[in-house]
Design a protein around this motif. Structure first.
Motif, PDB file in Angstrom:
ATOM      1  N   ALA A  88       0.819  -1.213   0.000  1.00 33.38           N
ATOM      2  CA  ALA A  88       0.000   0.000   0.000  1.00 33.38           C
ATOM      3  C   ALA A  88       0.855   1.266   0.000  1.00 33.38           C
ATOM      4  O   ALA A  88       0.522   2.244  -0.673  1.00 33.38           O
ATOM      5  CB  ALA A  88      -0.934  -0.022   1.209  1.00 33.38           C
ATOM      6  N   LEU A 112      -3.272  -5.162  -4.169  1.00 24.61           N
ATOM      7  CA  LEU A 112      -2.870  -4.156  -3.189  1.00 24.61           C
ATOM      8  C   LEU A 112      -2.630  -4.845  -1.852  1.00 24.61           C
ATOM      9  O   LEU A 112      -3.549  -5.427  -1.271  1.00 24.61           O
ATOM     10  CB  LEU A 112      -3.961  -3.094  -3.049  1.00 24.61           C
ATOM     11  CG  LEU A 112      -3.701  -1.970  -2.051  1.00 24.61           C
ATOM     12  CD1 LEU A 112      -2.522  -1.114  -2.495  1.00 24.61           C
ATOM     13  CD2 LEU A 112      -4.963  -1.115  -1.876  1.00 24.61           C
ATOM     14  N   LYS A 113      -1.404  -4.773  -1.361  1.00 15.82           N
ATOM     15  CA  LYS A 113      -1.031  -5.503  -0.153  1.00 15.82           C
ATOM     16  C   LYS A 113      -1.014  -4.571   1.050  1.00 15.82           C
ATOM     17  O   LYS A 113      -0.219  -3.638   1.120  1.00 15.82           O
ATOM     18  CB  LYS A 113       0.346  -6.151  -0.355  1.00 15.82           C
ATOM     19  CG  LYS A 113       0.710  -7.170   0.696  1.00 15.82           C
ATOM     20  CD  LYS A 113       1.897  -8.020   0.281  1.00 15.82           C
ATOM     21  CE  LYS A 113       3.139  -7.190   0.067  1.00 15.82           C
ATOM     22  NZ  LYS A 113       4.331  -8.025  -0.190  1.00 15.82           N
ATOM     23  N   ARG A 115      -3.223  -2.189   4.176  1.00 14.88           N
ATOM     24  CA  ARG A 115      -4.222  -1.118   4.222  1.00 14.88           C
ATOM     25  C   ARG A 115      -3.540   0.235   4.003  1.00 14.88           C
ATOM     26  O   ARG A 115      -2.609   0.596   4.734  1.00 14.88           O
ATOM     27  CB  ARG A 115      -4.945  -1.123   5.575  1.00 14.88           C
ATOM     28  CG  ARG A 115      -6.033  -0.064   5.705  1.00 14.88           C
ATOM     29  CD  ARG A 115      -6.770  -0.154   7.027  1.00 14.88           C
ATOM     30  NE  ARG A 115      -7.551  -1.362   7.105  1.00 14.88           N
ATOM     31  CZ  ARG A 115      -7.253  -2.402   7.897  1.00 14.88           C
ATOM     32  NH1 ARG A 115      -6.177  -2.344   8.662  1.00 14.88           N
ATOM     33  NH2 ARG A 115      -8.004  -3.462   7.922  1.00 14.88           N
ATOM     34  N   PHE A 128      -6.248  -2.036  -9.277  1.00 13.62           N
ATOM     35  CA  PHE A 128      -6.109  -3.203  -8.412  1.00 13.62           C
ATOM     36  C   PHE A 128      -7.357  -4.076  -8.477  1.00 13.62           C
ATOM     37  O   PHE A 128      -8.473  -3.609  -8.259  1.00 13.62           O
ATOM     38  CB  PHE A 128      -5.849  -2.764  -6.966  1.00 13.62           C
ATOM     39  CG  PHE A 128      -4.486  -2.176  -6.769  1.00 13.62           C
ATOM     40  CD1 PHE A 128      -3.368  -2.994  -6.666  1.00 13.62           C
ATOM     41  CD2 PHE A 128      -4.307  -0.800  -6.737  1.00 13.62           C
ATOM     42  CE1 PHE A 128      -2.109  -2.446  -6.510  1.00 13.62           C
ATOM     43  CE2 PHE A 128      -3.050  -0.245  -6.581  1.00 13.62           C
ATOM     44  CZ  PHE A 128      -1.946  -1.067  -6.468  1.00 13.62           C
ATOM     45  N   SER A 131      -7.508  -6.479  -2.947  1.00 15.79           N
ATOM     46  CA  SER A 131      -6.611  -6.085  -1.872  1.00 15.79           C
ATOM     47  C   SER A 131      -6.332  -7.329  -1.030  1.00 15.79           C
ATOM     48  O   SER A 131      -7.181  -8.212  -0.903  1.00 15.79           O
ATOM     49  CB  SER A 131      -7.235  -4.993  -1.002  1.00 15.79           C
ATOM     50  OG  SER A 131      -8.412  -5.469  -0.366  1.00 15.79           O
ATOM     51  N   HIS A 156     -11.546  -8.416  -1.509  1.00 16.56           N
ATOM     52  CA  HIS A 156     -10.327  -8.704  -0.754  1.00 16.56           C
ATOM     53  C   HIS A 156      -9.998 -10.193  -0.712  1.00 16.56           C
ATOM     54  O   HIS A 156     -10.857 -11.062  -0.842  1.00 16.56           O
ATOM     55  CB  HIS A 156     -10.430  -8.150   0.671  1.00 16.56           C
ATOM     56  CG  HIS A 156     -11.203  -9.013   1.625  1.00 16.56           C
ATOM     57  ND1 HIS A 156     -12.581  -9.097   1.607  1.00 16.56           N
ATOM     58  CD2 HIS A 156     -10.784  -9.835   2.629  1.00 16.56           C
ATOM     59  CE1 HIS A 156     -12.980  -9.916   2.557  1.00 16.56           C
ATOM     60  NE2 HIS A 156     -11.909 -10.381   3.184  1.00 16.56           N
TER      61      HIS A 156
END
Length: 398
Positions: A88, A112-113, A115, A128, A131, A156
């Motif tokens: 992120a 997306l790795k 938060r 993306f 996540s 996610h």
């Protein structure tokens, strides 16, 4: 397998992406640079990856733990089946926006790795597909629901999953897939599952007969009790991974071509993948890769019998999870070599360092990788090549 310099400059680890139906939808390849400040060749990394996952093959997700190497990767043009995980903090950095947009335009799925602590640039968010939210960082673990109308902006995936229960709970909370090895469930004495025991008995009997080199007629009669087992055995033997130049048309033909010793290893593979419990799919997936990796790690030895036993040790190393019995009980009924019994039931003996190395690879820990490599006295490049060979062979079985 390409002999590229980067395989001696990074530590590799692998884990699965598990879909809701519990099948493995992709492999996550974790890449740790051994020296954070070293200049690494991204083209070599992609060459090594393509050797296992060609452009027209299965999906692979690259989880690169070095910022410099990841920066270079983001500016490369990987094949379309290569997914890229982007932390992120890097996604929020406007200097990376152009590279992220270009990767998406190239056809790569981006993940997306973590938060974001600040809002993502407007152009970046649509790039993306998912996540990745680690289990330890998921604010919804307490079961509370978000306010009406409030949803995560991107579907996610749940990271850090280590047990079947964690996997089920992640899907119940809406995860599209989970990342991790759900193999850490505790096994208690007497916790034997009834399901699948009939299949197990047939296979164990067949393994005993092969171990005793009983006549082919007796083996055929045992196999006839379970047509699905016969079908799976023939499918494995005729797979590209087995390397035979002629098609095996019968069990009798298989024994004539293979001999009892080679046949026993594939019966071991069938036993490890026998469970019909859908939640066991990722466990069986892991067992196959463990067997192939342990065999590859023993490739430098000239002892063919040792390599065969390493394969069986790896394949059997999760049988306690599959059949929910402690190894001391389970292996009382299955004939295994002494070195295999020592490693699994007693956690000792000459095969224990190999099993430790496999677990380190699965853990995605650079510290564990280095410790296990030192204990096994193998070079990093040799271990990485063994991993990639094993993953290639595993893909040919499926």
């Amino acid at each position: 397998m390409p002999d590229v310099a980067i395989l001696g400059q990074v530590a590799l680890g692998y884990s699965p992406y598990i879909a809701k139906n519990r099948s493995v939808s992709a492999t996550r390849l974790t890449v740790f640079p051994l020296k954070p400040d070293a200049a690494l060749d991204t083209a070599q990394l992609l060459e090594a990856v393509a050797g296992v996952w060609p452009a027209d093959g299965a999906k692979v997700s690259l989880n690169v733990a070095g910022e410099s190497l990841l920066q270079d990767l983001m500016r490369a043009r990987p094949a379309g089946n290569v997914m890229i995980e982007i932390p992120a903090f890097m996604a929020c950095d406007a200097t990376n926006t152009a590279a992220i947009v270009a990767l998406r335009a190239n056809g790569n799925e981006l993940l997306l790795k973590g938060r974001p602590l600040v809002e993502l640039p407007r152009e970046v968010l649509p790039c993306f597909k998912y996540s990745i939210i680690d289990l330890s960082d998921d604010r919804r673990l307490d079961g509370t629901q978000p306010p009406p109308g409030v949803k995560r902006s991107i579907p996610h995936l749940q990271g850090g999953v280590r047990t079947i229960a964690e996997m089920e709970q992640a899907f119940a909370r809406g995860a599209e897939a989970v990342l991790g090895w759900p193999i850490d469930d505790a096994i208690q004495a007497g916790d034997q599952a009834a399901a699948g025991q009939a299949d197990m008995q047939t296979m164990v009997e067949l393994i005993r007969q092969v171990d005793a080199a009983e006549p082919i007629d007796k083996l055929e009669n045992t196999l006839k009790r379970d047509p699905s087992l016969a079908f799976r055995l023939m499918r494995y033997i005729n797979s590209p991974a087995f390397g035979l130049r002629v098609e095996i048309s019968s069990f009798r033909h298989a024994i004539m071509m293979l001999g009892y010793k080679r046949l026993k290893r594939w019966l071991a593979l069938l036993l490890a993948t026998a469970s019909k419990d859908v939640n066991m799919k990722p466990v069986m997936f892991a067992a196959v890769r463990r067997g192939l990796l342990m065999e590859e790690l023993g490739r430098s030895s000239s002892d063919e019998e040792m390599r065969s036993e390493l394969f069986i040790c790896g394949v059997f190393s999760l049988l306690d999870r599959v059949f929910r019995q402690p190894f001391a009980e389970l292996l009382a009924n299955i004939p295994v070599p002494g070195r295999v019994y020592e490693a699994l039931a007693e956690e000792s003996g000459p095969f224990q360092p190999y099993l430790h190395m496999v677990r380190a690879v699965e853990s995605g820990s650079l510290f564990d990788f280095r410790e296990a490599a030192d204990a096994l006295m193998l070079g990093v490049s040799e271990i990485n090549r063994a991993q990639l060979r094993a993953l290639t062979a595993a893909s040919q079985l499926e």
